[in-house]
Structures are given as C-alpha cells and as structure tokens.
Enzyme design. Structure first.
Site, mmCIF file in Angstrom:
data_model
loop_
_atom_site.group_PDB
_atom_site.id
_atom_site.type_symbol
_atom_site.label_atom_id
_atom_site.label_comp_id
_atom_site.label_asym_id
_atom_site.label_seq_id
_atom_site.Cartn_x
_atom_site.Cartn_y
_atom_site.Cartn_z
ATOM 1 N N GLY A 205 3.801 -0.265 5.589
ATOM 2 C CA GLY A 205 4.309 1.008 6.097
ATOM 3 C C GLY A 205 3.400 2.136 5.670
ATOM 4 O O GLY A 205 2.271 1.907 5.255
ATOM 5 N N ASN A 206 3.878 3.342 5.779
ATOM 6 C CA ASN A 206 3.088 4.486 5.313
ATOM 7 C C ASN A 206 4.029 5.598 4.870
ATOM 8 O O ASN A 206 5.246 5.454 4.960
ATOM 9 C CB ASN A 206 2.126 4.967 6.407
ATOM 10 C CG ASN A 206 2.879 5.357 7.658
ATOM 11 O OD1 ASN A 206 3.645 6.306 7.664
ATOM 12 N ND2 ASN A 206 2.677 4.582 8.725
ATOM 13 N N ARG A 207 3.462 6.704 4.389
ATOM 14 C CA ARG A 207 4.283 7.732 3.727
ATOM 15 C C ARG A 207 4.816 8.797 4.673
ATOM 16 O O ARG A 207 5.310 9.827 4.228
ATOM 17 C CB ARG A 207 3.463 8.371 2.598
ATOM 18 C CG ARG A 207 3.244 7.403 1.442
ATOM 19 C CD ARG A 207 2.180 7.922 0.493
ATOM 20 N NE ARG A 207 2.366 9.329 0.187
ATOM 21 C CZ ARG A 207 1.368 10.205 0.057
ATOM 22 N NH1 ARG A 207 0.130 9.809 0.193
ATOM 23 N NH2 ARG A 207 1.631 11.464 -0.218
#
Ligand code: C5P
Length: 398
Positions: A205-207
């Site tokens: 995923g990512n932020r």
C-alpha cells in the site's frame, strides 16, 4: 443573508438556548425569520423569547386556536429551513417521514434547502440508528451542520454539542454564497490508496490519506455537482449531500468502479495513489517467516487514468495528480500528455506540509488550456476550490 426567508425549527434539547442567539444573528444579518417549535422545545425555551427575537409569531401546533396552521404554506415560504437544535428523536422522525408535529410536517412540505444541526449526547450521536438516520437525511439532499466536540449536558465530553450559532451562520453564508456552477454535472473522483494483497494479513500500500480527493468531492458537491467518490481503504467519511462513496480495496476494484461511472461523468479527477504493482500469487494462508531471504513477484495493476484517458470524449475533462520527488516538472508534463489529462496537479514531497496525510498542500497546476498556476501552501479544502475554479474558468464551455 439579506431578505432571505428563514425557518428555524427548534426541538427539545438543552441546546435550544442557542437558537435564541442564532435567530438574533439572522435578524441582524437582514433575514426574515419564522420559528417552529416542538412541544418539548417549549420546556427549554419560551415561545415568547423566540417570537420577540424573530419579530414573528411562533408556530408550535398543527392546529392553532381552532384554525389549521398551514404547514404547506410555511414550507413553500422559506428560502431555507434550519433545524437547530435537532434532537435524535426529531432526526429519526424526519428520516422516516413521520409528520405528527409542526416541525416534521413543515419539513416534509419544504422545497427549500434544509440544514440540520444535531444536538445530543455522544453515544446517542454515535449510535448506529442515529448514523443511519443521518445517512437517510443526507441522501434526501439535506445538509448536516456537524455537531461540535466539547462538554455535554450529561457531563460527558465528546461529539454532540450543537454547532455554535456563529459557526452555523458561517456555514449558511458559505452555502448561500457558494457558486452553483457545477449544477447538472456528474463528477467522478478516485481517492486514497489501494491495498494489494500479499497474504490474508499483509498488503502492498502507500501513505495516501484520501483527504485531497475528499476535499475535491465536497467542493464539487457544494457547487451543485453529483459526485461519485471511489475511495480506497480510508476511514474518511463525509456529511456533505450529493456524494456517493464507493469503497474499494484494490486497484482492480477501483478500476471496475471507475469504468462503471466514467461514461456518464463530465469531470473525472484521478487523485488516488493507486499501487502500481500487486503480488502475482497472493498466498491464501499467512506466510510464515524463516531465516531465508524472501521474494515476492509483482505484476502491474491497471493504470486507471491511462485506460480511461483513451476513452475520453470531447465533453469530458480529466484531471490527474502527480507526486514527484525529482524531475518534477518534466514528469508531470509527460504524464499530462501520456495519460491524456487536461490538467495535472503536481505536489512535491520536497515541500514541507504538502502531499500525503497533511491537511495542507502546496501545488502547481499544469494544463492544456492555461499557463502554469502556482498555489501556495493552504488547507486542502481551499486548494480544492482553486482547482475547481481553474477547471470552470478554462475548461467549461459557456
Ligand atoms: O504514473 P503515476 O502513478 O505517477 O500517475 C499519477 C496519476 O495517475 C494520478 O492522477 C493517479 O490517480 C493516476 N493513476 C491511476 N492508476 C494507476 C496509477 C496512477 O489512475 N494505476
């Protein structure tokens, strides 16, 4: 607010004392105010106080001294109806179309925008029944003026205090003054991250928080658009009317959802931080650790903006986002071209307070129909206004 005809509906909450100030502020601002009260509201504030402040008779009965109080006429008279305070009980009645008192009968007859300022204890506010009722009211096009966090009459501390009269005034002024320049337009927005499954408990995923996409959705909806917000995993929610949120997890789900709505949307905003790769063979059981190094083979996910860019018609506008750490301008311009965007909003991770997770952002907008526009660091909600203003100024044919 000058010369606006406003109905204030007061229900039985300790916060009813605040409706006196609200009425006063509205009258000072030049509005014509009529007041409706439920029977139980009279326990908290006297009709005499409210009639004196509003300079008008107060309506609290459907039958008034042998004559019928014309709720239909009142509903049609108003430019706006504000239910403040709105108790859990009144909210439930409104949500379910019950109309045994003057407030709910006028509500059902009103053709004007209706604003609801809830007031209740924090647990009552959080209760699934209340939240379900709020969703129902929103889906009918009503607007909720969110309760505030603070000391409650019960002695508890939390969300449930009716918004302060000054804040309700600010909400109303914004609503009245807001340009409705997106009326009749359908807007598709992708937002948030995507999660690509490695095994049942892990993902790539990512932020991304989804805050920029949510701010854009709220801006478009307030300006009259009907918005579909396709939101990756995020706890964000909204009380703004005319936003349908479709929650998705993976890039593929986001793509499928976006494909469904693309052809009917005049404006598409791709603000999601879509994971570019996903594990080729996600494990069906949790992967156990070992001392060995471990590798995951990855495969590409669909590039949603790119795919839908090839389908873009003359009537459609596509806005993309770019988050870069180097060669910012070059990369942004190449994406503008490659993904067939009309505008691209560049944020740099090198800027303090900009990009992922923050409530603020600082951007540069490139476009096919205008010069570069630099926007200084500001709240994402205001920035959303600037982005949509640019769209309206350069891309909407008048
Ligand atoms: O290529 P890059 O990911 O930097 O491009 C960013 C733009 O493309 C954003 O507008 C993003 O929402 C969109 N995008 C997409 N699907 C992907 C990757 C990016 O829609 N798989």
């Amino acid at each position: 607010m000058k010369n606006k005809k406003i109905l204030i509906a007061v229900s039985g909450s300790i916060a009813a004392y605040k409706s006196a100030s609200l009425i006063r502020l509205l009258v000072i601002a030049g509005a014509e105010v009529k007041v409706l009260m439920t029977e139980s509201a009279k326990e908290f504030i006297s009709p005499l106080t409210l009639s004196t402040l509003s300079k008008n008779k107060v309506y609290s009965d459907l039958i008034d001294e042998d004559s019928w109080s014309n709720h239909v006429e009142l509903g049609l008279w108003a430019d706006a109806m504000i239910v403040a305070p709105a108790t859990a009980n009144t909210i439930a009645r409104m949500a379910n179309g019950l109309c045994e008192n003057i407030v709910t009968a006028v509500y059902l007859s009103a053709r004007c925008p209706v604003y609801i300022a809830p007031a209740m204890d924090l647990d009552m506010w959080e209760h699934p029944s209340t939240q379900e009722n709020i969703k129902k009211l929103l889906s009918c096009g009503n607007q909720i003026i969110d309760p505030e966090v603070g000391e409650l009459a019960s002695g508890l501390h939390g969300k449930g205090r009716m918004a302060e009269p000054e804040n309700i005034m600010a909400f109303l002024s914004e609503a009245f003054d807001k340009k409705k320049d997106l009326t009749g337009k359908k807007v598709l927005i992708t937002a948030g991250p995507t999660h690509e499954r490695i095994d049942p408990v892990r993902y790539i995923g990512n932020r991304s928080s989804g805050k920029m996409g949510m701010a854009l959705a709220e801006e478009c909806a307030r300006r009259g658009a009907e918005v579909v917000l396709i939101l990756g995993p995020s706890s964000l929610d909204t009380n703004t009317a005319n936003i349908a949120i479709e929650r998705v997890v993976t890039a593929e789900e986001m793509y499928a959802s976006a494909q469904k709505h693309h052809h009917s949307s005049t404006l598409c905003i791709f603000s999601a931080a879509v994971a570019d790769y996903k594990p080729q063979n996600p494990a069906s059981r949790k992967i156990k650790k070992s001392e060995e190094a471990f590798q995951i083979s990855l495969q590409r996910t669909p590039d949603i903006a790119n795919e839908l860019g090839t389908l873009k018609s003359e009537e459609q506008t596509h806005i993309g986002f770019a988050l870069e750490t180097e060669h910012e301008e070059e990369n942004a311009l190449s994406k503008l071209n490659r993904k067939n965007f009309d505008m691209i909003v560049l944020n740099s991770l090198n800027d303090e307070g900009a990009g992922f997770g923050h409530d603020t952002n600082k951007v540069r907008i490139y476009g096919t129909k205008h010069d570069v526009i630099d926007i200084k660091l500001k709240p994402k909600s205001e920035l959303a206004g600037d982005i949509i203003n640019t769209f309206v100024e350069f891309y909407v044919k008048s």
